[in-house]
Write a protein that holds these residues in place. Sequence first.
Motif, PDB file in Angstrom:
ATOM      1  N   LYS A 112       4.959  -8.633  15.729  1.00  0.00           N
ATOM      2  CA  LYS A 112       4.571  -8.064  17.020  1.00  0.00           C
ATOM      3  C   LYS A 112       3.739  -9.057  17.822  1.00  0.00           C
ATOM      4  O   LYS A 112       3.844  -9.124  19.052  1.00  0.00           O
ATOM      5  N   GLU A 113       2.928  -9.826  17.141  1.00  0.00           N
ATOM      6  CA  GLU A 113       2.103 -10.836  17.809  1.00  0.00           C
ATOM      7  C   GLU A 113       2.953 -12.026  18.268  1.00  0.00           C
ATOM      8  O   GLU A 113       2.622 -12.690  19.256  1.00  0.00           O
ATOM      9  N   ARG A 114       4.044 -12.279  17.562  1.00  0.00           N
ATOM     10  CA  ARG A 114       4.897 -13.423  17.900  1.00  0.00           C
ATOM     11  C   ARG A 114       5.839 -13.138  19.061  1.00  0.00           C
ATOM     12  O   ARG A 114       6.143 -14.018  19.864  1.00  0.00           O
ATOM     13  N   ILE A 168       7.316 -10.595  22.368  1.00  0.00           N
ATOM     14  CA  ILE A 168       6.904  -9.657  23.418  1.00  0.00           C
ATOM     15  C   ILE A 168       7.793  -8.424  23.434  1.00  0.00           C
ATOM     16  O   ILE A 168       7.334  -7.301  23.586  1.00  0.00           O
ATOM     17  N   HIS A 169       9.089  -8.618  23.248  1.00  0.00           N
ATOM     18  CA  HIS A 169      10.044  -7.511  23.273  1.00  0.00           C
ATOM     19  C   HIS A 169      11.172  -7.799  22.296  1.00  0.00           C
ATOM     20  O   HIS A 169      11.184  -8.848  21.631  1.00  0.00           O
ATOM     21  N   CYS A 170      12.115  -6.889  22.174  1.00  0.00           N
ATOM     22  CA  CYS A 170      13.276  -7.084  21.303  1.00  0.00           C
ATOM     23  C   CYS A 170      13.886  -8.452  21.601  1.00  0.00           C
ATOM     24  O   CYS A 170      14.076  -8.820  22.761  1.00  0.00           O
ATOM     25  N   GLN A 171      14.206  -9.190  20.565  1.00  0.00           N
ATOM     26  CA  GLN A 171      14.708 -10.541  20.755  1.00  0.00           C
ATOM     27  C   GLN A 171      16.125 -10.583  21.332  1.00  0.00           C
ATOM     28  O   GLN A 171      16.622 -11.655  21.670  1.00  0.00           O
ATOM     29  N   LEU A 172      16.747  -9.412  21.473  1.00  0.00           N
ATOM     30  CA  LEU A 172      18.075  -9.361  22.079  1.00  0.00           C
ATOM     31  C   LEU A 172      18.120  -8.566  23.378  1.00  0.00           C
ATOM     32  O   LEU A 172      19.115  -8.601  24.082  1.00  0.00           O
ATOM     33  N   CYS A 173      17.084  -7.832  23.672  1.00  0.00           N
ATOM     34  CA  CYS A 173      17.056  -7.069  24.923  1.00  0.00           C
ATOM     35  C   CYS A 173      15.614  -6.956  25.403  1.00  0.00           C
ATOM     36  O   CYS A 173      14.716  -7.545  24.813  1.00  0.00           O
ATOM     37  N   GLN A 174      15.391  -6.196  26.430  1.00  0.00           N
ATOM     38  CA  GLN A 174      14.060  -6.135  27.041  1.00  0.00           C
ATOM     39  C   GLN A 174      13.205  -4.977  26.540  1.00  0.00           C
ATOM     40  O   GLN A 174      12.091  -4.770  27.006  1.00  0.00           O
ATOM     41  N   ILE A 175      13.710  -4.210  25.593  1.00  0.00           N
ATOM     42  CA  ILE A 175      12.927  -3.085  25.080  1.00  0.00           C
ATOM     43  C   ILE A 175      11.668  -3.589  24.379  1.00  0.00           C
ATOM     44  O   ILE A 175      11.718  -4.507  23.564  1.00  0.00           O
ATOM     45  N   LYS A 176      10.535  -2.967  24.691  1.00  0.00           N
ATOM     46  CA  LYS A 176       9.288  -3.342  24.028  1.00  0.00           C
ATOM     47  C   LYS A 176       8.408  -2.132  23.725  1.00  0.00           C
ATOM     48  O   LYS A 176       7.211  -2.270  23.504  1.00  0.00           O
ATOM     49  N   ILE A 177       9.005  -0.942  23.755  1.00  0.00           N
ATOM     50  CA  ILE A 177       8.273   0.267  23.371  1.00  0.00           C
ATOM     51  C   ILE A 177       8.015   0.210  21.873  1.00  0.00           C
ATOM     52  O   ILE A 177       8.955   0.144  21.069  1.00  0.00           O
ATOM     53  N   ASP A 178       6.763   0.208  21.482  1.00  0.00           N
ATOM     54  CA  ASP A 178       6.383  -0.049  20.090  1.00  0.00           C
ATOM     55  C   ASP A 178       7.081   0.884  19.108  1.00  0.00           C
ATOM     56  O   ASP A 178       7.521   0.459  18.035  1.00  0.00           O
ATOM     57  N   SER A 179       7.198   2.162  19.453  1.00  0.00           N
ATOM     58  CA  SER A 179       7.798   3.131  18.531  1.00  0.00           C
ATOM     59  C   SER A 179       9.292   2.911  18.337  1.00  0.00           C
ATOM     60  O   SER A 179       9.898   3.483  17.434  1.00  0.00           O
ATOM     61  N   VAL A 225       6.681 -14.518   8.127  1.00  0.00           N
ATOM     62  CA  VAL A 225       7.079 -14.147   9.479  1.00  0.00           C
ATOM     63  C   VAL A 225       8.355 -14.882   9.909  1.00  0.00           C
ATOM     64  O   VAL A 225       9.111 -14.394  10.755  1.00  0.00           O
ATOM     65  N   ASP A 226       8.642 -16.051   9.290  1.00  0.00           N
ATOM     66  CA  ASP A 226       9.881 -16.772   9.588  1.00  0.00           C
ATOM     67  C   ASP A 226      11.103 -16.019   9.063  1.00  0.00           C
ATOM     68  O   ASP A 226      12.231 -16.317   9.450  1.00  0.00           O
ATOM     69  N   ASN A 227      10.863 -15.069   8.184  1.00  0.00           N
ATOM     70  CA  ASN A 227      11.943 -14.237   7.656  1.00  0.00           C
ATOM     71  C   ASN A 227      12.090 -12.951   8.467  1.00  0.00           C
ATOM     72  O   ASN A 227      12.608 -11.957   7.980  1.00  0.00           O
ATOM     73  N   GLY A 228      11.624 -12.967   9.694  1.00  0.00           N
ATOM     74  CA  GLY A 228      11.645 -11.734  10.474  1.00  0.00           C
ATOM     75  C   GLY A 228      12.186 -11.881  11.874  1.00  0.00           C
ATOM     76  O   GLY A 228      12.087 -12.948  12.494  1.00  0.00           O
ATOM     77  N   LEU A 229      12.758 -10.797  12.360  1.00  0.00           N
ATOM     78  CA  LEU A 229      13.155 -10.667  13.753  1.00  0.00           C
ATOM     79  C   LEU A 229      12.531  -9.390  14.293  1.00  0.00           C
ATOM     80  O   LEU A 229      12.427  -8.391  13.575  1.00  0.00           O
ATOM     81  N   TRP A 230      12.119  -9.408  15.535  1.00  0.00           N
ATOM     82  CA  TRP A 230      11.522  -8.244  16.203  1.00  0.00           C
ATOM     83  C   TRP A 230      12.630  -7.625  17.051  1.00  0.00           C
ATOM     84  O   TRP A 230      12.996  -8.139  18.097  1.00  0.00           O
ATOM     85  N   LEU A 231      13.214  -6.523  16.556  1.00  0.00           N
ATOM     86  CA  LEU A 231      14.385  -5.938  17.188  1.00  0.00           C
ATOM     87  C   LEU A 231      14.178  -4.461  17.481  1.00  0.00           C
ATOM     88  O   LEU A 231      13.448  -3.764  16.764  1.00  0.00           O
ATOM     89  N   CYS A 232      14.850  -3.976  18.522  1.00  0.00           N
ATOM     90  CA  CYS A 232      14.843  -2.535  18.796  1.00  0.00           C
ATOM     91  C   CYS A 232      15.676  -1.850  17.715  1.00  0.00           C
ATOM     92  O   CYS A 232      16.414  -2.499  16.957  1.00  0.00           O
TER      93      CYS A 232
END
Length: 217
Positions: free
Chosen positions: A107-109, A111-122, A143-150
Amino acid sequence: MVTQLDSIDKTYTNVFHYQTVEDFEKRNLEIRSASNFKKVNKENGNQVLSAALNSYGKFLKATESNWKVLQEEIIGVSDEDVKEITTMVGQYVSARRGQSLFRQRLKEREIHCQLCQIKIDSMMIASHIKPWAKANNQEKLDVDNGLWLCVLHDALFDRGLISFDDNGILIIADTVLKQGIDDYKLNVNMKIVLQGKMLQYMAYHRKKVYEQFDLHY
């Protein structure tokens, strides 16, 4: 309920914190004997306060009964089994803490889903590139083993319906292409930034996860 109890006596507001029938009943009697209990109880017209107290008392009795049964069942458990159960619980707690830390780092790395603009935390998922079940303890928290996705794109990635090449360009499974990528909020120009160990993890994902599920659509 807390507001109504406050109007009787602020010391009564913690009555719903009691976890044993004996302790609760003592406080329950004190509340009901208060001079203004009847007045407050009638103000709603349906005596909701007394009903709530009655319901909580029944809940505690049921819980206490179930706990006694559980205690009786545990009596026959060997010391070795108790140690195993304790170890399992400890591992579960550690795993939950690790997942929470992993999520916070991603979450710190991003801002939003790495494929779209969604950034609602839930609606965001801390997705492991190399799956949690296959990763070692260090990889699970890396953290290199992670993606921030919706939730939508995490589901596609987790099920091997999408992946990424070494340049971070989106790879889409034929199953999704046949159904229409617009339905999945995807386009062929999407890409993410892959660097460092992320490249190794993504190579694993392409080989072991991408299109490896037995899909029936």
